[in-house]
Design an enzyme around this catalytic site. Structure first.
Site, PDB file in Angstrom:
ATOM      1  N   SER A   1     -10.440  -5.765   9.804  1.00 23.41           N
ATOM      2  CA  SER A   1     -11.632  -5.094   9.316  1.00 23.41           C
ATOM      3  C   SER A   1     -12.425  -6.111   8.517  1.00 23.41           C
ATOM      4  O   SER A   1     -11.904  -6.684   7.557  1.00 23.41           O
ATOM      5  CB  SER A   1     -11.246  -3.898   8.439  1.00 23.41           C
ATOM      6  OG  SER A   1     -12.357  -3.112   8.127  1.00 23.41           O
TER       7      SER A   1
ATOM      8  N   ARG B   1       2.098   1.177  10.272  1.00 19.39           N
ATOM      9  CA  ARG B   1       1.665   1.571   8.929  1.00 19.39           C
ATOM     10  C   ARG B   1       2.836   1.422   7.972  1.00 19.39           C
ATOM     11  O   ARG B   1       3.704   2.286   7.897  1.00 19.39           O
ATOM     12  CB  ARG B   1       1.150   3.011   8.958  1.00 19.39           C
ATOM     13  CG  ARG B   1       0.267   3.399   7.776  1.00 19.39           C
ATOM     14  CD  ARG B   1      -0.227   4.822   7.912  1.00 19.39           C
ATOM     15  NE  ARG B   1      -1.099   4.991   9.045  1.00 19.39           N
ATOM     16  CZ  ARG B   1      -2.407   4.780   9.058  1.00 19.39           C
ATOM     17  NH1 ARG B   1      -3.006   4.394   7.948  1.00 19.39           N
ATOM     18  NH2 ARG B   1      -3.125   4.964  10.143  1.00 19.39           N
TER      19      ARG B   1
ATOM     20  N   GLU C   1      -6.588  -0.848  15.375  1.00 19.59           N
ATOM     21  CA  GLU C   1      -7.206  -1.769  14.414  1.00 19.59           C
ATOM     22  C   GLU C   1      -6.253  -2.894  14.036  1.00 19.59           C
ATOM     23  O   GLU C   1      -5.081  -2.658  13.740  1.00 19.59           O
ATOM     24  CB  GLU C   1      -7.615  -1.003  13.158  1.00 19.59           C
ATOM     25  CG  GLU C   1      -8.244  -1.901  12.090  1.00 19.59           C
ATOM     26  CD  GLU C   1      -8.299  -1.246  10.724  1.00 19.59           C
ATOM     27  OE1 GLU C   1      -8.337  -1.988   9.734  1.00 19.59           O
ATOM     28  OE2 GLU C   1      -8.270   0.004  10.656  1.00 19.59           O
TER      29      GLU C   1
ATOM     30  N   ARG D   1       0.844  -1.200   0.000  1.00 23.07           N
ATOM     31  CA  ARG D   1       0.000   0.000   0.000  1.00 23.07           C
ATOM     32  C   ARG D   1       0.875   1.244   0.000  1.00 23.07           C
ATOM     33  O   ARG D   1       1.857   1.322   0.734  1.00 23.07           O
ATOM     34  CB  ARG D   1      -0.929   0.018   1.214  1.00 23.07           C
ATOM     35  CG  ARG D   1      -1.951  -1.114   1.179  1.00 23.07           C
ATOM     36  CD  ARG D   1      -2.930  -1.048   2.324  1.00 23.07           C
ATOM     37  NE  ARG D   1      -3.798  -2.225   2.311  1.00 23.07           N
ATOM     38  CZ  ARG D   1      -4.698  -2.508   3.253  1.00 23.07           C
ATOM     39  NH1 ARG D   1      -4.844  -1.701   4.289  1.00 23.07           N
ATOM     40  NH2 ARG D   1      -5.438  -3.596   3.165  1.00 23.07           N
TER      41      ARG D   1
ATOM     42  N   ARG E   1       0.680  -6.464  12.504  1.00 22.25           N
ATOM     43  CA  ARG E   1       0.050  -5.827  13.672  1.00 22.25           C
ATOM     44  C   ARG E   1      -0.161  -6.842  14.797  1.00 22.25           C
ATOM     45  O   ARG E   1      -0.133  -6.483  15.971  1.00 22.25           O
ATOM     46  CB  ARG E   1      -1.257  -5.161  13.270  1.00 22.25           C
ATOM     47  CG  ARG E   1      -1.034  -3.942  12.387  1.00 22.25           C
ATOM     48  CD  ARG E   1      -2.245  -3.032  12.315  1.00 22.25           C
ATOM     49  NE  ARG E   1      -1.960  -1.853  11.508  1.00 22.25           N
ATOM     50  CZ  ARG E   1      -2.748  -0.786  11.414  1.00 22.25           C
ATOM     51  NH1 ARG E   1      -3.886  -0.764  12.099  1.00 22.25           N
ATOM     52  NH2 ARG E   1      -2.406   0.241  10.658  1.00 22.25           N
TER      53      ARG E   1
END
Length: 422
Positions: A350, A275, A347, A260, A389
Site C-alpha cells: 500500500s 494476517r 494486497e 499489529r 505476503r
C-alpha cells in the site's frame, strides 16, 4: 491534522471533503469553538493592555499625590478575571485540537468516490495469473506438507496469528527481505535505516495511529508502542525539524518486524500467514517537497512494483476509493499479487501520499530557498514489500506438483545457489 485557517477560509470545501469520506459536516462546530476561543484571547489581551495602562496611570497619580484607589480596584478586578479568560482559551484550544486530531485526511481530487473496497478502481495489471496442470495449493498446505511451517507450535508459544518457519522456508523469507532491501537501496536510491521497534506516544500521534487507532497497536508496560510499520519511526525522524529545501526528497527504507493487534479482524484470514500479529516488512518513506509529492507517489509505487516484476509475480495496481483509504492518506495505491491457491489477487503493498497531514501533526517543515518563512513537507509511505505476503506469493506461484517450491532466479544468490525448497 488540518489547517484551521483553511477551514475558516473555505468551510464548505472542508465539509465537502468530509462528505466524500462518508463523514458528517464539522466545519460549523469547529469554527464556533474557534470564534469563542478568539473572543477569549481578545478579552485577555484587552484586559492585559488595560491593566498595563492603568498601572502607569496609578504610578502617575501617586507621584502627583492624587487618589489612585479606583484604578487600583480596576487592576485588582482584572487580575482576578484574566486567569479565567486564559483558561478558557486553553480549554477551547485543546478541544479544537482534539477534534482536528480525530478527523482523517481529505481525499485528493482525483481519488474515486465510494463507500468501500468494491468501489476501488483498477489502474493497471502486470503479468498473467499462473496456470498449473495440477490443483494449486494454499501456502499453508504447501508449508505443512514440507514440514517447514508450524502454526501449532507458534500457537503453543504465542496464541493465534503467529507462525514458526523452519529450515529452508525460514531462509527463503530472509532471502526475500534481503533482496527487497538491496533493490530499494542500490537501484532506487533509498537510504537503509535500522530504527527502534518501540516508539513513544508522540511518534504514534505524528503518523496518525494515535489517538484514534490505539486498539490496533500493542503497548508495552513501559508506555512504548510496538511499531505497526517502520513508517512510524522513519517518518518521525523529521518531526520538529526545519529541513533545507535542497535536501528534499529524503528517501528512507527499513526491513523490520511489525506488530499489529488486528483489532476488528475476527474471522478474517484465520488460516495461514495472510494476517499475522507479527510479520516482516520492507518499508519505504519519502519526505518530499509539496510541489513534487504526486510525482514521488508514482515513483514510490513503481519501486514497489519492481520487486514483483523481478520475482515474476502477476499483480494489479488499484487506487483506493474515498471510503477505503487509511486515516492519514490523501491518495493510496494498493498493489495486489495473484495467489493461485486462493484464485484471487491479495494486497501486498500500500503506497500512500499523506500530503502535509502528518507533517502538521509532527511539525515537520522546510525552508524554501531565498524565503524567510517555512512550509510543511509532504510525507509518503509504502511497502516495498510485505515480506511474509511475498513469501506466500512465491510459495503459491512457484509450487511444483511434487510439493516442493522452485526458488525464483533473483533469490538464488541469497539462498546459497539453492534452486528448490524441499
Amino acid at each position: 491534522m488540518h489547517d484551521l485557517k483553511s477551514i475558516r477560509d473555505n468551510p464548505e470545501g472542508f465539509d465537502a471533503g468530509l462528505a466524500r469520506r462518508g463523514l458528517e459536516p464539522k466545519a460549523a462546530a469547529i469554527l464556533d469553538l474557534d470564534t469563542r476561543r478568539r473572543a477569549a484571547q481578545t478579552a485577555f489581551q484587552e484586559m492585559q493592555a488595560r491593566r498595563n495602562e492603568a498601572s502607569k496611570q496609578i504610578g502617575a497619580l501617586k507621584k502627583s499625590g492624587g487618589d489612585a484607589s479606583a484604578l487600583m480596584d480596576e487592576v485588582a478586578s482584572m487580575k482576578e478575571r484574566m486567569p479565567a479568560s486564559e483558561e478558557e482559551d486553553r480549554l477551547l484550544g485543546a478541544e479544537i485540537e482534539d477534534i482536528l486530531a480525530s478527523i482523517p485526511n481529505l481525499p485528493a481530487a482525483d481519488v474515486p468516490d465510494g463507500p468501500d473496497e468494491e468501489h476501488n478502481v483498477e489502474v493497471r495489471k502486470w503479468g498473467a495469473p499462473k496456470e498449473f496442470a495440477f490443483t494449486a495449493l494454499d501456502h499453508d498446505a504447501i508449508g505443512a506438507k514440507l514440514g517447514l511451517m508450524d502454526f501449532d507450535g507458534a500457537a503453543k508459544l504465542s496464541g493465534a496469528r503467529f507462525v514458526v518457519l523452519k529450515g529452508q522456508l525460514a531462509r527463503l523469507q530472509r532471502a526475500i527481505g534481503q533482496f527487497m532491501l538491496d533493490l530499494q537501496t542500490t537501484e532506487h536510491g533509498y537510504t537503509e535505516m535500522d530504527p527502534p521497534l518501540m516508539v513513544k506516544d508522540g511518534a504514534a500521534f505524528g503518523t496518525g495511529q494515535l489517538p484514534k487507532f490505539s486498539e490496533d497497536l500493542f503497548k508495552t508496560n513501559t508506555g512504548h508502542w510496538l511499531i505497526p510499520t517502520a513508517e512510524v519511526p522513519l517518518t518521525n525522524l523529521v518531526s520538529d525539524e526545519i529541513l533545507d529545501e535542497k535536501s528534499l526528497p529524503l528517501r528512507m527504507t527499513a526491513l523490520t518486524p511489525c506488530f499489529r493487534s488486528e483489532a476488528g479482524s475476527a474471522g478474517k484470514d484465520t488460516r495461514g500467514m495472510i494476517r499475522q500479529h507479527q510479520f516482516h516488512k520492507v518499508e519505504m518513506v519519502s519526505i518530499a517537497h509539496p510541489d513534487k509529492s504526486d510525482e514521488e507517489h508514482e515513483r514510490m509505487t513503481k519501486c514497489a512494483e519492481t520487486v514483483l516484476q523481478r520475482l515474476g509475480l502477476a499483480y494489479r495496481v488499484i487506487v483506493l476509493c474515498t471510503g477505503d483509504m487509511g486515516f492519514s492518506s490523501r491518495k493510496t495505491y494498493d498493489i495486489e499479487v495473484w495467489l493461485p491457491g486462493q484464485q484471487r489477487y491479495r494486497e501486498i503493498s500500500s503506497c500512500s501520499n499523506c500530503g502535509d497531514f502528518q507533517a502538521r501533526r509532527m511539525k515537520a517543515r522546510f525552508r524554501p530557498e531565498g524565503e524567510k518563512g517555512t512550509r510543511f513537507v509532504h510525507t509518503l509511505n509504502g511497502s516495498g514489500l510485505a515480506v511474509g505476503r511475498t513469501l506466500i506469493a512465491v510459495m503459491e506461484n512457484y509450487q511444483r506438483e511434487d510439493g516442493t517450491i522452485e526458488v525464483p532466479e533473483v533469490l538464488r544468490p541469497y539462498m546459497g545457489g539453492l534452486g528448490v525448497v524441499g
